[in-house]
Design an enzyme around this catalytic site. Structure first.
Site, PDB file in Angstrom:
ATOM      1  N   MET A  14       0.831  -1.186   0.000  1.00  0.00           N
ATOM      2  CA  MET A  14       0.000   0.000   0.000  1.00  0.00           C
ATOM      3  C   MET A  14       0.876   1.250   0.000  1.00  0.00           C
ATOM      4  O   MET A  14       1.012   1.920   1.004  1.00  0.00           O
ATOM      5  CB  MET A  14      -0.902   0.027   1.232  1.00  0.00           C
ATOM      6  CG  MET A  14      -1.866  -1.106   1.330  1.00  0.00           C
ATOM      7  SD  MET A  14      -3.370  -0.625   0.526  1.00  0.00           S
ATOM      8  CE  MET A  14      -4.415  -1.936   1.047  1.00  0.00           C
ATOM      9  N   PRO A  15       1.486   1.570  -1.103  1.00  0.00           N
ATOM     10  CA  PRO A  15       2.337   2.758  -1.137  1.00  0.00           C
ATOM     11  C   PRO A  15       1.544   4.055  -1.027  1.00  0.00           C
ATOM     12  O   PRO A  15       0.493   4.209  -1.645  1.00  0.00           O
ATOM     13  CB  PRO A  15       3.013   2.677  -2.504  1.00  0.00           C
ATOM     14  CG  PRO A  15       2.826   1.284  -2.958  1.00  0.00           C
ATOM     15  CD  PRO A  15       1.579   0.799  -2.319  1.00  0.00           C
ATOM     16  N   HIS A  16       2.080   4.952  -0.227  1.00  0.00           N
ATOM     17  CA  HIS A  16       1.567   6.327  -0.157  1.00  0.00           C
ATOM     18  C   HIS A  16       2.756   7.232  -0.483  1.00  0.00           C
ATOM     19  O   HIS A  16       3.783   7.173   0.194  1.00  0.00           O
ATOM     20  CB  HIS A  16       1.026   6.653   1.228  1.00  0.00           C
ATOM     21  CG  HIS A  16       0.612   8.086   1.364  1.00  0.00           C
ATOM     22  ND1 HIS A  16      -0.408   8.635   0.606  1.00  0.00           N
ATOM     23  CD2 HIS A  16       1.091   9.085   2.142  1.00  0.00           C
ATOM     24  CE1 HIS A  16      -0.542   9.910   0.934  1.00  0.00           C
ATOM     25  NE2 HIS A  16       0.364  10.209   1.855  1.00  0.00           N
TER      26      HIS A  16
ATOM     27  N   SER B  35      -1.864   5.744  -3.073  1.00  0.00           N
ATOM     28  CA  SER B  35      -2.356   7.101  -2.817  1.00  0.00           C
ATOM     29  C   SER B  35      -1.194   8.075  -3.011  1.00  0.00           C
ATOM     30  O   SER B  35      -0.040   7.741  -2.742  1.00  0.00           O
ATOM     31  CB  SER B  35      -2.949   7.233  -1.415  1.00  0.00           C
ATOM     32  OG  SER B  35      -2.046   6.797  -0.432  1.00  0.00           O
TER      33      SER B  35
END
Length: 78
Positions: free
Chosen positions: A1-3, A40
């Site tokens: 889940m890269p932000h 995101s």
């Protein structure tokens, strides 16, 4: 889940910011294999006078070993 957080000086249009976010999302999904729904991207506008205190010192100078693209500017310019 890269932000991914992009910190930049003012002056770029909303269209430019959206294009950048789209390009980052595309690269993250292609390179890391995540679905678009897992990525995101935030864009924070930082005034030039605040760059040293809000960005350079905590995020660049303080984390030099984690930077895969290091800045080429002289921080004493600010």
């Amino acid at each position: 889940m890269p932000h991914v957080i992009v910190k930049q000086w003012p002056g770029k249009s909303e269209q430019q910011k959206q294009q950048l976010a789209d390009a980052i999302t595309k690269a993250v999904t292609a390179i890391l294999g995540y679905g678009k729904e897992s990525v995101s991207v935030g864009i924070e506008v930082v005034q030039p006078a605040a760059w040293l205190d809000e960005v350079y010192n905590p995020d660049i100078l303080g984390k030099w070993d984690t930077l895969y693209q290091k800045p080429g500017y002289d921080p004493s310019q600010f």
